[in-house]
Each structure stands twice: as structure tokens, then as C-alpha cells.
Design a protein around this motif. Structure first.
Motif, mmCIF file in Angstrom:
data_model
loop_
_atom_site.group_PDB
_atom_site.id
_atom_site.type_symbol
_atom_site.label_atom_id
_atom_site.label_comp_id
_atom_site.label_asym_id
_atom_site.label_seq_id
_atom_site.Cartn_x
_atom_site.Cartn_y
_atom_site.Cartn_z
ATOM 1 N N PHE A 148 9.856 -27.568 25.441
ATOM 2 C CA PHE A 148 10.943 -26.762 24.883
ATOM 3 C C PHE A 148 11.729 -26.082 25.996
ATOM 4 C CE2 PHE A 148 12.574 -22.614 23.621
ATOM 5 C CZ PHE A 148 13.446 -22.987 22.611
ATOM 6 N N TYR A 149 11.034 -25.428 26.922
ATOM 7 C CA TYR A 149 11.732 -24.691 27.970
ATOM 8 C C TYR A 149 12.363 -25.618 29.001
ATOM 9 C CZ TYR A 149 10.257 -20.151 26.276
ATOM 10 O OH TYR A 149 10.088 -19.022 25.506
ATOM 11 N N GLU A 150 11.824 -26.806 29.171
ATOM 12 C CA GLU A 150 12.379 -27.732 30.157
ATOM 13 C C GLU A 150 13.545 -28.544 29.600
ATOM 14 O OE1 GLU A 150 8.900 -29.967 31.210
ATOM 15 O OE2 GLU A 150 8.489 -28.740 32.976
ATOM 16 N N SER A 151 13.500 -28.908 28.303
ATOM 17 C CA SER A 151 14.450 -29.895 27.787
ATOM 18 C C SER A 151 15.264 -29.451 26.586
ATOM 19 C CB SER A 151 13.690 -31.177 27.398
ATOM 20 O OG SER A 151 12.959 -31.691 28.486
ATOM 21 N N VAL A 152 14.894 -28.348 25.955
ATOM 22 C CA VAL A 152 15.553 -27.961 24.712
ATOM 23 C C VAL A 152 16.333 -26.661 24.839
ATOM 24 C CG1 VAL A 152 15.213 -27.407 22.262
ATOM 25 C CG2 VAL A 152 13.765 -29.141 23.355
ATOM 26 N N VAL A 153 15.781 -25.668 25.511
ATOM 27 C CA VAL A 153 16.312 -24.311 25.436
ATOM 28 C C VAL A 153 17.781 -24.213 25.837
ATOM 29 C CG1 VAL A 153 15.642 -23.583 27.771
ATOM 30 C CG2 VAL A 153 15.708 -21.906 25.912
ATOM 31 N N ASP A 154 18.221 -25.034 26.767
ATOM 32 C CA ASP A 154 19.619 -24.971 27.209
ATOM 33 C C ASP A 154 20.574 -25.645 26.231
ATOM 34 O OD1 ASP A 154 18.957 -23.573 29.491
ATOM 35 O OD2 ASP A 154 18.782 -25.362 30.739
ATOM 36 N N ARG A 155 20.037 -26.303 25.213
ATOM 37 C CA ARG A 155 20.875 -27.019 24.248
ATOM 38 C C ARG A 155 20.926 -26.326 22.886
ATOM 39 N NH1 ARG A 155 19.267 -33.277 24.536
ATOM 40 N NH2 ARG A 155 21.029 -33.340 23.097
ATOM 41 N N VAL A 156 20.268 -25.199 22.766
ATOM 42 C CA VAL A 156 20.254 -24.473 21.502
ATOM 43 C C VAL A 156 20.662 -23.028 21.757
ATOM 44 C CG1 VAL A 156 18.513 -25.987 20.461
ATOM 45 C CG2 VAL A 156 17.772 -23.957 21.758
ATOM 46 N N THR A 157 20.878 -22.279 20.678
ATOM 47 C CA THR A 157 21.321 -20.890 20.808
ATOM 48 C C THR A 157 20.313 -19.898 20.245
ATOM 49 O OG1 THR A 157 22.556 -21.081 18.723
ATOM 50 C CG2 THR A 157 23.754 -21.542 20.772
ATOM 51 N N VAL A 158 19.151 -20.366 19.833
ATOM 52 C CA VAL A 158 18.125 -19.461 19.345
ATOM 53 C C VAL A 158 17.723 -18.521 20.489
ATOM 54 C CG1 VAL A 158 16.292 -21.130 19.877
ATOM 55 C CG2 VAL A 158 15.867 -19.323 18.207
ATOM 56 N N PRO A 159 17.616 -17.221 20.240
ATOM 57 C CA PRO A 159 17.316 -16.278 21.328
ATOM 58 C C PRO A 159 15.868 -16.404 21.803
ATOM 59 C CG PRO A 159 17.390 -15.126 19.218
ATOM 60 C CD PRO A 159 17.847 -16.527 18.949
ATOM 61 N N THR A 160 15.694 -16.634 23.089
ATOM 62 C CA THR A 160 14.369 -16.776 23.692
ATOM 63 C C THR A 160 14.345 -16.051 25.027
ATOM 64 O OG1 THR A 160 14.967 -18.809 24.854
ATOM 65 C CG2 THR A 160 14.034 -19.062 22.647
ATOM 66 N N PRO A 161 13.163 -15.690 25.523
ATOM 67 C CA PRO A 161 13.086 -15.151 26.885
ATOM 68 C C PRO A 161 13.559 -16.197 27.893
ATOM 69 C CG PRO A 161 11.050 -14.729 25.668
ATOM 70 C CD PRO A 161 11.853 -15.681 24.841
#
Length: 362
Positions: free
Chosen positions: A90-103
Motif C-alpha cells: 500500500f505505501y509503496e504502490s498505492v498511497v500516491d494514487r489515492v486521497t485517503v488520509p494516511t500518515p
């Protein structure tokens, strides 16, 4: 940067030298000392707060981080290695493509067998973890409903996610769906036996009947899918005490499925039945508006409501799978009993079982 060979296994291995190997030292950053302290429940991993003293910090890196390492209990670690892989993916491949708030993630590293990993994140303090037993306010529930649309909308109906290697569970074929359905029935029996009189006779009957429908439930997603968190509940959310911001954490159950399953799971497990019944139309509407804001089209509010009703089985399924084969604790027993009590009430109130039977056909 120079990345150390060894992934830290224990907190005393999270040293200044290790941090200097994973942070942006090329910009002149130099960590001089660290202090590591355990936080969190440690159910599926060991989480620590890392206080950092810098000799030089020209880019203004945080003074504290949170690091996640594997569980110290080998039996827990062996059970959740797929979850470690999922969270790193998730942190390597997904987080930059979504807008859900994460650390913010500063470093993610995992071994080939996924048994060892280290995830270095921003420390969101003074944000606090939600309390699954006590539940949350309607304002917090609305924030959570809007937030998860930031995962669903940007991945809505995109075929690439169906075969994404970072999924904790892939259910593309009928055989795997039947297999999970069989496990669900077994999990319900084990859960009821473990909880005893913490579940009423009515809830036990609802629980067993619903778990007998998991296979047809999984077989019909109406052609609507996205990435889903899979375990979207209060314990996996951080709430800022002052300004209402939230962050979603613990991405160890990343999957693909009917998007509203996440929403149904959160709402039903977070609110007492009467409060949920009075508020859920508004919460679904808030989620739907947030989806449209991400660019989702051809998805009307009534269809979203029906998906929410249908997705309610997620509450009972995930609660059973997570509890039946884990070592029980007093708080864990009370938490799952609370989630199941609220979830069974929602399944009955919303007619979810009848809806599944109708959709499954003769």
C-alpha cells in the motif's frame, strides 16, 4: 542514501545508525540519538514511537516517528505475514494514487518471505486511536465515511487492482469464494463457542445464517469494485482531538471488492443500533458525495444505499475471521462481542440476508 542490510527486528535495533541509513542524509541530515518506546496494542505487529535527536536537520524532518515492526509473538507473526506484505505494498504502490488520509511514509522495507519488515511513518500525535467498544460521535463517523471515499474513488473499476500483488486476499475464482464461505461457517461456530453468553440467542442465529451466505454474497459484486481497506473500523483510525482531522492506518487487509463494504463495516461497528439507524442515510449520502467528488460517475445515491445494505455482511465476516483463530483476551472478547451485536442488529434492520437471497436467485 545507504540502506542497511538488516531490517530491525527489535526496538533496540532502531538506532541512530539505522535511521541515518534510511532518511535523507544526502541533504545533510544526521541523527545523533534515538529513544524508542512501545505504543499501540501489538495485535498484529509491534508499534513504537521513535524520538529523534538531530546533530543536523536542514530539511526539517520530524522530531518523532512511529515505526511498525513484526509481532514479537512468533505465532502472531506467522499468521499475519501476508498482512505485512499488503501494508508495505500500500505505501509503496498505492498511497500516491489515492486521497485517503494516511500518515506519511519515510521508509518501507520488507524481506522476501515477508516475515520481517519495517515501516517508518509520521507520528500523528496528539491524534488518538478510536475506541471500538465506546464507539464514536456522528461527526467522527461522517469524517470517516468521507475519508474512505478517497480510497474507493481513485481505484473505482480499474482492472489493474484485480491482480495487484499486494492484496492480502484475492478472490477471483468461484473455488476461492466457496473456500472462504466454508471458513466463514467454521469461524462463526468457533466464535460463538468462545464468546458464550456474550452473544444473545437472536444474534447467534443471525450470525450463523449470515455466514452461511458468504459464498453467494462474494459471487455478486454487481460489477462495482475498488480497492477496499477490509478492516475499516475505529481501532484503525486516528482522530485529532482539536481540528477533526483523521488518518487511516493498518493496511494489512487490503483487498478488492464492493466498495460499500468498508462503509457498512465502519458504520455498523462504530455506532449503537438506534444511533446508526437514525444517521446512516445521511452518512451514506456524505460518502456518496465524496465519491462523486473523486470523479466516480454513473453511480446514483439509491444504488449506493443498496450496496451499503448488501455490504453489511462484512461486519460479521471480518469479525469472525479475525477472532476465531486468534488468542483471546478480555478486551478482545468484549470488543468482538460489541461489534457482532451491533452488526447483527444492522443486518436484521436493513434486511441484508433477504437481499442476498434475492440477488443469489433460486
Amino acid at each position: 542514501m545507504t540502506v542497511p542490510v538488516a531490517i530491525p527486528r527489535y526496538p533496540d535495533e532502531v538506532t541512530a545508525a539505522w535511521l541515518n541509513g534510511v532518511l535523507d542524509t544526502e541533504a545533510g541530515t544526521r541523527v545523533e540519538d534515538v529513544q524508542v518506546k512501545a505504543i499501540g496494542t501489538g495485535q498484529t505487529g509491534a508499534t513504537y514511537r521513535v524520538n529523534v535527536d538531530y546533530a543536523a536537520n536542514p530539511t526539517g524532518l520530524p522530531g518523532t516517528f512511529v515505526i511498525k515492526l513484526p509481532a514479537t509473538d512468533d505465532t502472531v507473526r506467522d499468521r499475519v505475514v501476508l498482512g505485512y506484505r499488503s501494508e508495505c505494498a500500500f505505501y509503496e504502490s498505492v498511497v500516491d494514487r489515492v486521497t485517503v488520509p494516511t500518515p506519511t511514509c519515510f521508509h518501507c522495507e520488507i524481506s522476501d518471505d515477508a516475515a520481517e519488515y519495517a515501516l517508518l511513518l509520521t507520528d500523528q500525535s496528539p491524534a488518538e486511536q478510536g475506541d471500538q467498544i465506546n464507539g464514536c460521535s456522528l461527526e467522527q463517523a461522517r469524517s470517516a465515511a468521507v475519508a474512505i471515499a478517497g480510497l474507493h474513488g481513485p481505484t473505482w473499476a480499474q482492472q489493474e487492482w484485480l491482480t495487484f500483488q499486494g492484496l492480502a486476499m484475492s478472490l477471483l475464482d468461484d473455488a476461492s469464494k466457496k473456500g472462504l464461505g466454508d471458513v466463514a461457517v467454521l469461524s462463526a461456530d468457533i466464535t460463538i463457542e468462545k464468546l458464550g453468553d456474550k452473544l444473545s440467542a437472536e444474534d447467534q442465529a443471525t450470525f450463523r445464517e449470515a455466514m452461511g451466505l458468504v459464498t453467494p454474497w462474494l459471487q455478486n459484486d454487481f460489477g462495482r469494485f475498488s480497492l477496499i481497506h477490509g478492516d475499516y473500523r475505529l481501532d484503525n483510525l486516528l482522530f485529532h482531538p482539536d481540528d477533526g482531522r483523521i488518518w487511516v492506518v493498518d493496511w494489512q487487509t487490503l483487498g478488492v471488492g464492493l466498495p460499500a463494504r468498508d462503509l457498512a463495516y465502519f458504520v455498523a461497528t462504530s455506532l449503537e443500533p438506534q444511533v446508526r439507524a437514525e444517521a446512516e442515510r445521511d452518512l451514506v449520502a456524505a460518502y456518496h458525495r465524496a465519491l462523486l467528488d473523486t470523479g466516480v460517475v454513473d453511480y446514483d445515491l439509491e444504488t449506493c444505499w443498496q450496496d451499503y445494505r448488501y455490504g453489511m455482511l462484512q461486519v460479521l465476516l471480518i469479525s469472525a475471521l479475525g477472532f476465531a483463530f486468534a488468542v483471546g483476551t478480555d478486551r478482545g472478547d468484549d470488543m468482538v462481542a460489541t461489534m457482532l451485536r451491533r452488526g447483527c442488529a444492522a443486518v436484521r434492520d436493513l434486511g441484508t440476508i433477504a437481499q442476498i437471497r434475492v440477488e443469489a436467485g433460486p
